[in-house]
Design an enzyme around this catalytic site. Sequence first.
Site, PDB file in Angstrom:
ATOM      1  N   ARG A  85       0.871  -1.174   0.000  1.00 34.54           N
ATOM      2  CA  ARG A  85       0.000   0.000   0.000  1.00 34.54           C
ATOM      3  C   ARG A  85       0.909   1.225   0.000  1.00 34.54           C
ATOM      4  NH1 ARG A  85      -2.390   0.904   6.129  1.00 34.54           N
ATOM      5  NH2 ARG A  85      -0.382   1.315   7.104  1.00 34.54           N
TER       6      ARG A  85
ATOM      7  N   GLU B 131      -2.577   7.683   5.908  1.00 30.08           N
ATOM      8  CA  GLU B 131      -1.169   7.709   6.315  1.00 30.08           C
ATOM      9  C   GLU B 131      -0.220   7.985   5.140  1.00 30.08           C
ATOM     10  OE1 GLU B 131      -1.256   4.849  10.281  1.00 30.08           O
ATOM     11  OE2 GLU B 131      -0.562   3.988   8.389  1.00 30.08           O
TER      12      GLU B 131
ATOM     13  N   GLU C 279      -6.557   6.552  15.172  1.00 27.43           N
ATOM     14  CA  GLU C 279      -6.237   5.135  15.346  1.00 27.43           C
ATOM     15  C   GLU C 279      -5.407   4.927  16.603  1.00 27.43           C
ATOM     16  OE1 GLU C 279      -4.359   3.049  12.142  1.00 27.43           O
ATOM     17  OE2 GLU C 279      -5.541   4.047  10.590  1.00 27.43           O
TER      18      GLU C 279
ATOM     19  N   GLU D 243      -2.227  -7.910   8.843  1.00 24.14           N
ATOM     20  CA  GLU D 243      -2.836  -7.275  10.009  1.00 24.14           C
ATOM     21  C   GLU D 243      -3.743  -8.206  10.805  1.00 24.14           C
ATOM     22  OE1 GLU D 243      -2.696  -2.563   8.781  1.00 24.14           O
ATOM     23  OE2 GLU D 243      -4.528  -3.675   8.315  1.00 24.14           O
ATOM     24  N   LYS D 244      -3.638  -9.494  10.546  1.00 22.85           N
ATOM     25  CA  LYS D 244      -4.520 -10.411  11.280  1.00 22.85           C
ATOM     26  C   LYS D 244      -4.146 -10.521  12.753  1.00 22.85           C
ATOM     27  CE  LYS D 244      -2.035 -14.621   9.737  1.00 22.85           C
ATOM     28  NZ  LYS D 244      -1.095 -13.918   8.834  1.00 22.85           N
TER      29      LYS D 244
END
Length: 675
Positions: free
Chosen positions: A111, A150, A307, A355-356
């Site tokens: 990303r 971000e 966040e 991100e799990k």
Amino acid sequence: MINEKLPKIWYGGDYNPEQWDKEIMDEDLRMFKLAGIDVATVNVFSWAKLQKNEDTYDFEWLDEIIDKLYENGTYVCLATSTGAHPAWMARNYPDVLRVDFEGRKRKFGGRHNSCPNSPSYRKYSTLLAEKLAERYQNHSAILIWHISNEYGGYCYCEQCADGFRSWLQKRYTTIETLNKVWNTSFWGHTFYEWEEIVSPNALSEEWGVDNTNFQGISLDYRRYMSDSMLECYKLEYNAIKKHTPDLPITTNLMGLYKELDYFKWAKYLDVISWDNYPSLDTPISLTAMTHDLMRGLKQGQPFMLMEQTPSQQNWQPYNSLKRPGVMKLWSYQAVARGADTVMFFQLRRSVGACEKYHGAVIEHAGHENTRVFRECAELGAELQILSDKLLDTRVQAKVAIVFDWENRWAVELSSGPTVALKYVNEVHKYYDALFQQNIQVDMIGVETDLSGYDIVIAPVLYMVKKGYAKRVEDFVHAGGTFLTTFFSGIVNENDIVTLGGYPGELRKVLGIWAEEIDALFPDQSNQIVMREQWGELKGEYPCGILCDLIHSEGAEIKAVYGSDFYAGMPALTVNTYGSGQAWYVATSPEPSFLQGLIRNLCQNKGIIPPVAPVAGVEISVRTRDEDTYMFLLNHNDHEETVDLGDLKATNMITNHQMENTITLPAKAVIILKKH
């Protein structure tokens, strides 16, 4: 107030129901109500789902999610999802792909992977933002827009190089001016045509991290990259504002993130939002300083905690759980320092990819019978009790610390005098000295008006921008106290040395000049020796990193060095200038010296803490008109007692009357409203 539709501290976070079977959302909504969740950030990374090719958009699934959230009492922070381009775009429009620092063209993946100067990226990201704004402009669920995610990461492709040359032409107009400000006569770098200039990366001027042959070139590239990403943000911002002029717009910043000049960005954010991810061993005062910096980006306007994790992160080397009580403690730390939201990444934990193992309000267990959910629900209930009481309150400070991203870049791009000099570390040392004494601080930029402060501290003000020395002189002359340190006043904004002796343009107000700067090895130290006792300061204190060898030009010498060939030379000076004082700390002292110094300066200006300091107990105050709210946060693993003095107050959560002393259990927070 961010949006009057929801007049309370918002509580929620990132939510990705498109990653799940539809029936999961029904269960999530049930648990949102149990936890007091009232805001969900959606559509953060859904570009590929929204747009499967150049011409085909699908918003129906997003309609369903937004409608369902709103019908169940949850408002929406709507993201534009432009933080990661789709695979088809990378295949059909390779100009969107970045070139990395080593000169390698990326393929699709990850990303934050788009070239900020790509015409294709700018075209399609702006178009998507506008389509979203057109579709949802009248939807009652939408509280705020969240552009991309971000922002960060530099690109070194040819279109960025072309853009850099155009940016330079606008900044310097002529190639002759550019040669002068970059000092290109050094190492035969004189340019005769704009096309001769290339991006500074591993193939040209730079190597490793912050190593460069030409500081001026590298400094400008950082400015240019920050501006390039800001331009992408502004394109989306303007597209959205055409359709929803009254809805606020933000993007989530990353606190002390180095690559973007957030003071410049802040001018284009309706409200600041940021993502807070400290480690278990991050100093509490460093997190507090970062909150204060985010608040300072818009001169004290309340900000959004966009966040944080409810439990643990996934990307640090050691991802510790937040111990019981810490999630609430750190959430209230943000509120205490100006946040009007408490939001998480994420509301439900992912099942796959990287991100799990990043924490969530709803864990993989999938029900409410977890420690994390119980703590989140407890905080949610308290935020309902607080309701709108804290909204529009402000943190008031008479002490300011100057923080400047361009100065930071220049300090750490410098070839010498030491690799040990880290700008944030030196700023934090002064912030921590104030934090330990319960003195409220504003973190300000170099454009901030100084007249509202009694004390302004500018650690390592290496770069003095045009006009700033005069502003400091005016502040001190009018009665203010100004303090700066070693390695200050060295260069102008192009990283060209101000000749005639350090600290350059600050020499007049400080009443000193420096001829040399000694760099100490990590195992070396010198001493700051007080000439006479001043308050609690007496005797000698260790110092290190750098030692400026200075001479007084009218400044009073308060302390001298204790050893080496410059023993007896000034280490701490104060110059009376007009009605005020200008202090110079010629080296990097250890904490007890700084606490004594700061305590003396504050006492001289009548600045006293709201309550006496207790180690490990953080104090912050928010005010509005006649209402004053004091936060007491016990970061210790044991209970502490705080002496309230003459203060009489009401506990905002329990409604109990408080006076004399107050006992805080380990990791506890108490919010008091003063009578």
